[in-house]
Design a protein around this motif. Structure first.
Motif, PDB file in Angstrom:
ATOM      1  N   ASN A  32       0.910  -0.979  -0.146  1.00 18.97           N
ATOM      2  CA  ASN A  32      -0.013  -0.034  -0.138  1.00 18.97           C
ATOM      3  C   ASN A  32       0.841   0.902  -0.124  1.00 18.97           C
ATOM      4  O   ASN A  32       0.178   2.005  -0.694  1.00 18.97           O
ATOM      5  N   LYS A  36       1.203   4.207  -3.026  1.00 19.86           N
ATOM      6  CA  LYS A  36       0.405   5.399  -2.814  1.00 19.86           C
ATOM      7  C   LYS A  36       1.958   5.940  -3.089  1.00 19.86           C
ATOM      8  O   LYS A  36       1.680   7.474  -4.137  1.00 19.86           O
ATOM      9  N   GLU A  39       1.256   6.721  -6.900  1.00 23.16           N
ATOM     10  CA  GLU A  39       0.552   7.905  -7.515  1.00 23.16           C
ATOM     11  C   GLU A  39       0.927   9.055  -7.290  1.00 23.16           C
ATOM     12  O   GLU A  39       0.831   9.792  -7.904  1.00 23.16           O
TER      13      GLU A  39
END
Length: 135
Positions: A32, A36, A39
């Motif tokens: 995760n 992130k 992104e």
């Protein structure tokens, strides 16, 4: 293969190595945290595109298309610098967040409100662990 203790450093190193070898695409084991960061790199124009793919072992893979300058063929990401390491964590308050190359680069910060850039953390008025610098 030995287990990787610093997954963020591994993520940055895989991108760095792929760029040095002029690869178009790099595959990185997913988490995760890394999703992130991917992104953020995409939103700030450092990578062309990315895709999260599932694998049999449930972990998944992040497939990143790297971005190069069309004329010089040099990578868009000039430097990926790991700041906070497992042996020495670097935390900064909202007022003392670093400016990377006078605001031209970004610092990726892990805050209580999630992973964000130094600019977003200043807006939210939160500090946190400085993960890395990108420019």
């Amino acid at each position: 293969m030995a287990a990787v203790t610093d997954t963020i450093a591994d993520f940055l190193t895989r991108i760095r190595n792929a760029q040095m070898a002029s690869h178009r695409i790099v595959d990185i084991p997913a988490s995760n945290e890394k999703k992130k960061i991917t992104e953020i790199l995409y939103n700030y124009g450092y990578i062309l595109k990315y895709k999260f793919e599932d694998t049999e072992n449930k972990q998944g893979v992040i497939r990143i298309a790297l971005k190069y300058d069309p004329i010089t063929r040099l990578p868009i990401i000039r430097e990926l610098l790991r700041v906070s390491k497992p042996g020495r964590r670097i935390y900064k308050g909202a007022t003392e967040l670093p400016r990377v190359i006078n605001g031209l680069g970004i610092a990726i910060i892990s805050t209580s409100k999630g992973i964000m850039t130094d600019k977003d953390a200043k807006k939210e008025n939160v500090g946190g662990e400085v993960l890395c610098y990108v420019y």
